[in-house]
Design a protein around this motif. Structure first.
Motif, PDB file in Angstrom:
ATOM      1  N   VAL A  84      29.375 -71.834  56.636  1.00  0.00           N
ATOM      2  CA  VAL A  84      29.741 -72.276  57.981  1.00  0.00           C
ATOM      3  C   VAL A  84      31.122 -71.751  58.347  1.00  0.00           C
ATOM      4  O   VAL A  84      31.345 -71.266  59.462  1.00  0.00           O
ATOM      5  N   ALA A  85      32.060 -71.807  57.422  1.00  0.00           N
ATOM      6  CA  ALA A  85      33.404 -71.292  57.686  1.00  0.00           C
ATOM      7  C   ALA A  85      33.357 -69.786  57.959  1.00  0.00           C
ATOM      8  O   ALA A  85      34.028 -69.295  58.876  1.00  0.00           O
ATOM      9  N   LEU A  86      32.565 -69.054  57.211  1.00  0.00           N
ATOM     10  CA  LEU A  86      32.418 -67.615  57.430  1.00  0.00           C
ATOM     11  C   LEU A  86      31.799 -67.347  58.788  1.00  0.00           C
ATOM     12  O   LEU A  86      32.254 -66.482  59.526  1.00  0.00           O
ATOM     13  N   TRP A  87      30.769 -68.087  59.147  1.00  0.00           N
ATOM     14  CA  TRP A  87      30.103 -67.913  60.437  1.00  0.00           C
ATOM     15  C   TRP A  87      31.067 -68.191  61.586  1.00  0.00           C
ATOM     16  O   TRP A  87      31.089 -67.467  62.570  1.00  0.00           O
ATOM     17  N   LEU A  88      31.882 -69.234  61.444  1.00  0.00           N
ATOM     18  CA  LEU A  88      32.847 -69.561  62.490  1.00  0.00           C
ATOM     19  C   LEU A  88      33.954 -68.518  62.585  1.00  0.00           C
ATOM     20  O   LEU A  88      34.454 -68.225  63.670  1.00  0.00           O
ATOM     21  N   THR A  89      34.351 -67.940  61.461  1.00  0.00           N
ATOM     22  CA  THR A  89      35.404 -66.937  61.443  1.00  0.00           C
ATOM     23  C   THR A  89      34.922 -65.623  62.041  1.00  0.00           C
ATOM     24  O   THR A  89      35.585 -65.033  62.887  1.00  0.00           O
ATOM     25  N   VAL A  90      33.755 -65.158  61.603  1.00  0.00           N
ATOM     26  CA  VAL A  90      33.221 -63.881  62.051  1.00  0.00           C
ATOM     27  C   VAL A  90      32.644 -64.010  63.448  1.00  0.00           C
ATOM     28  O   VAL A  90      32.792 -63.129  64.280  1.00  0.00           O
ATOM     29  N   GLY A  91      31.962 -65.103  63.717  1.00  0.00           N
ATOM     30  CA  GLY A  91      31.347 -65.332  65.022  1.00  0.00           C
ATOM     31  C   GLY A  91      29.888 -64.930  65.013  1.00  0.00           C
ATOM     32  O   GLY A  91      29.494 -63.985  64.336  1.00  0.00           O
ATOM     33  N   PRO A  92      29.067 -65.652  65.763  1.00  0.00           N
ATOM     34  CA  PRO A  92      27.637 -65.370  65.767  1.00  0.00           C
ATOM     35  C   PRO A  92      27.299 -64.028  66.396  1.00  0.00           C
ATOM     36  O   PRO A  92      26.285 -63.441  66.106  1.00  0.00           O
ATOM     37  N   GLY A  93      28.145 -63.479  67.248  1.00  0.00           N
ATOM     38  CA  GLY A  93      27.873 -62.203  67.899  1.00  0.00           C
ATOM     39  C   GLY A  93      28.082 -61.002  67.004  1.00  0.00           C
ATOM     40  O   GLY A  93      27.765 -59.891  67.395  1.00  0.00           O
ATOM     41  N   ALA A  94      28.622 -61.199  65.818  1.00  0.00           N
ATOM     42  CA  ALA A  94      28.914 -60.069  64.941  1.00  0.00           C
ATOM     43  C   ALA A  94      27.728 -59.669  64.075  1.00  0.00           C
ATOM     44  O   ALA A  94      27.800 -58.694  63.351  1.00  0.00           O
ATOM     45  N   PHE A  95      26.650 -60.397  64.146  1.00  0.00           N
ATOM     46  CA  PHE A  95      25.491 -60.098  63.318  1.00  0.00           C
ATOM     47  C   PHE A  95      24.533 -59.176  64.050  1.00  0.00           C
ATOM     48  O   PHE A  95      24.626 -58.958  65.241  1.00  0.00           O
ATOM     49  N   ALA A  96      23.569 -58.628  63.328  1.00  0.00           N
ATOM     50  CA  ALA A  96      22.621 -57.678  63.905  1.00  0.00           C
ATOM     51  C   ALA A  96      21.893 -58.291  65.089  1.00  0.00           C
ATOM     52  O   ALA A  96      21.585 -59.470  65.101  1.00  0.00           O
ATOM     53  N   GLY A  97      21.609 -57.451  66.066  1.00  0.00           N
ATOM     54  CA  GLY A  97      20.893 -57.910  67.238  1.00  0.00           C
ATOM     55  C   GLY A  97      21.768 -58.560  68.274  1.00  0.00           C
ATOM     56  O   GLY A  97      21.279 -59.229  69.164  1.00  0.00           O
ATOM     57  N   SER A  98      23.066 -58.365  68.178  1.00  0.00           N
ATOM     58  CA  SER A  98      23.968 -59.028  69.109  1.00  0.00           C
ATOM     59  C   SER A  98      24.109 -58.289  70.422  1.00  0.00           C
ATOM     60  O   SER A  98      24.743 -58.780  71.330  1.00  0.00           O
TER      61      SER A  98
END
Length: 111
Positions: A32-46
């Motif tokens: 969760v901390a990694l997801w919040l740091t990187v952001g959901p838009g940084a993953f494939a399909g963004s």
């Protein structure tokens, strides 16, 4: 009596299940901390290109005799036309109706 009032208590011991729960909890918090740091838009399909800038969606005007399948194939020549048709339908709110009409403006996915 000597020392603290808790000196006669046994140390806390975790069972195998307790250790597994603790490790799973720590992993979940880390993810969760990694997801919040990187952001959901940084993953494939963004919808972003490799340099971090988003590309604008293209639009086409349907010509007489064109089909959604043909438009999708032309928009993504190397890709799977079924996936391209699905993405175009979702982007344009076509629902379950894959029929396009001449003069209709269709937005194409940007990637």
């Amino acid at each position: 009596m000597s020392g603290s009032p808790h000196s006669d208590r046994a140390p806390i011991r975790l069972t195998r299940r307790g250790r597994a729960v603790l490790v799973a909890f720590a992993a979940a918090v880390t993810l969760v901390a990694l997801w919040l740091t990187v952001g959901p838009g940084a993953f494939a399909g963004s919808g972003e290109s490799g340099d971090g800038t988003s590309r604008p969606a293209r639009t086409v005007v349907v010509e007489p005799g064109e089909t959604l399948w043909g438009i999708a194939s032309a928009a993504d020549p190397g890709g799977d036309p079924r996936r391209a048709v699905e993405r175009i339908m979702d982007l344009n709110g076509l629902g379950g109706d894959p029929i396009v009409r001449p003069g209709q403006e269709i937005r194409l996915p940007s990637g």
